[in-house]
Design an enzyme around this catalytic site. Structure first.
Site, mmCIF file in Angstrom:
data_model
loop_
_atom_site.group_PDB
_atom_site.id
_atom_site.type_symbol
_atom_site.label_atom_id
_atom_site.label_comp_id
_atom_site.label_asym_id
_atom_site.label_seq_id
_atom_site.Cartn_x
_atom_site.Cartn_y
_atom_site.Cartn_z
ATOM 1 N N SER A 94 -0.886 21.123 -4.264
ATOM 2 C CA SER A 94 -1.732 19.970 -3.999
ATOM 3 C C SER A 94 -2.568 20.221 -2.738
ATOM 4 O O SER A 94 -3.347 21.160 -2.701
ATOM 5 C CB SER A 94 -0.885 18.696 -3.904
ATOM 6 O OG SER A 94 -1.673 17.570 -4.241
ATOM 7 N N LYS B 150 -9.626 -7.214 -0.747
ATOM 8 C CA LYS B 150 -9.145 -6.773 0.566
ATOM 9 C C LYS B 150 -7.655 -6.476 0.571
ATOM 10 O O LYS B 150 -7.194 -5.598 1.297
ATOM 11 C CB LYS B 150 -9.474 -7.847 1.622
ATOM 12 C CG LYS B 150 -9.126 -7.447 3.044
ATOM 13 C CD LYS B 150 -9.875 -6.197 3.460
ATOM 14 C CE LYS B 150 -9.492 -5.792 4.875
ATOM 15 N NZ LYS B 150 -10.088 -4.487 5.240
#
Length: 293
Positions: free
Chosen positions: A114, A166
């Protein structure tokens, strides 16, 4: 003043000079200001070890090696399952800057997956052991939901926000389908950035990399067949290859940049600070990473 007194004064002066010199050197070591003493040309050596959480020290070392005229090529040893995307991209950029001026040879240890693979791709040559775990080209986002637990204990959470997205990923309520689509869009974009970086670094078609980039891991042998690495070999093989690329005959000298030494205060509170950072990341609710799960 007797001869005895002069002798005592002389010995005391010498002792004070030695003590002062030692104190200055110790202070420089503790402050991380010591520079590597090298004679002649050699091969630079740097490491990416463990989860990638912070990039500053690694980037500094790579930039130091880039600026040293005595460093003719660099070996980057990677032993990492990846980590946070921002720091991974910063190290990748530092390796890319270095590779633009000097040959970089990567040596993969047991794991270079990764984000650990992401930082390797600008290198001129990538070595992996046959059993190295690499690949895992993908983006991971972990979310938790404790709404049911809170209901059981009679707790309620209230959020005031400036926009409807949010608090996306909040652990105290379910993720809406609209929020899921927004977050998936972010993941897809980050994944596309990763794919394009691999395609550029490995000089492979983007669609070929995209086919390989489904998050799966590969052994070193598999990665070699898929052109994700160049050769199978050890750290010693990588060092010798770097020396050959630099035109150095025989076993090259390794030039290791200085690491910032931790003060006693940092050593005492470092683990506490890391635990707090981990806790904050969990509380934020959102965590994107190039990380082997």
């Amino acid at each position: 003043m007797t001869r005895k007194h002069v002798l005592i004064a002389g010995v005391t002066l010498v002792a004070l000079i030695i003590l002062f010199t030692f104190s200055v050197q110790m202070a420089r070591i503790l402050m991380g200001d010591m520079t590597a003493a090298t004679i002649g040309d050699g091969i630079g050596y740097a490491e990416v070890k463990g989860p990638i959480i912070d990039s500053q020290e690694t980037v500094k070392q790579l930039d130091d090696l880039r600026k040293k005229n005595s460093v003719k090529a660099v070996v980057l040893r990677i032993e990492s399952p990846g980590g946070v995307i921002g720091p991974s991209q910063e190290i990748y950029a530092a390796v890319k800057r270095l590779a633009a001026t000097k040959k970089v040879v990567v040596s993969m240890g047991s794991v270079a997956a990764s984000g650990g693979y992401h930082v390797a791709v600008p290198a001129a040559v990538i070595y992996a052991n046959p059993g190295t775990i690499t690949g895992s080209i993908g983006v991971l986002m972990k979310l938790s939901n404790i709404e049911g637990l809170m209901d059981k204990v009679g707790l309620k959470a209230f959020t005031l926000k400036s926009g409807k997205f949010k608090d996306s990923g909040s652990p105290v309520r379910k993720l809406t389908e609209e929020e899921r689509a927004v977050l998936q869009g972010v993941i897809d974009n980050l994944h596309d950035q990763f794919v394009r970086a691999v395609a550029e670094g490995r000089k492979l078609p983007v669609e070929e990399v995209r086919r390989l980039a489904d998050g799966r891991v590969y052994t070193g042998e598999q990665a070699l067949r898929l052109k994700l690495v160049d050769r199978l070999g050890t750290l010693h093989d990588a060092v010798m290859e770097a020396g050959r690329l630099a035109g150095i005959e025989g076993e090259p000298t390794l030039i290791i940049p200085p690491k910032k030494r931790k003060l006693l205060r940092d050593m005492l509170f470092g683990e506490v600070a890391e635990a707090v950072r981990g806790s904050v990341r969990k509380e934020e609710g959102l965590s994107f990473s190039y990380e082997l799960e």
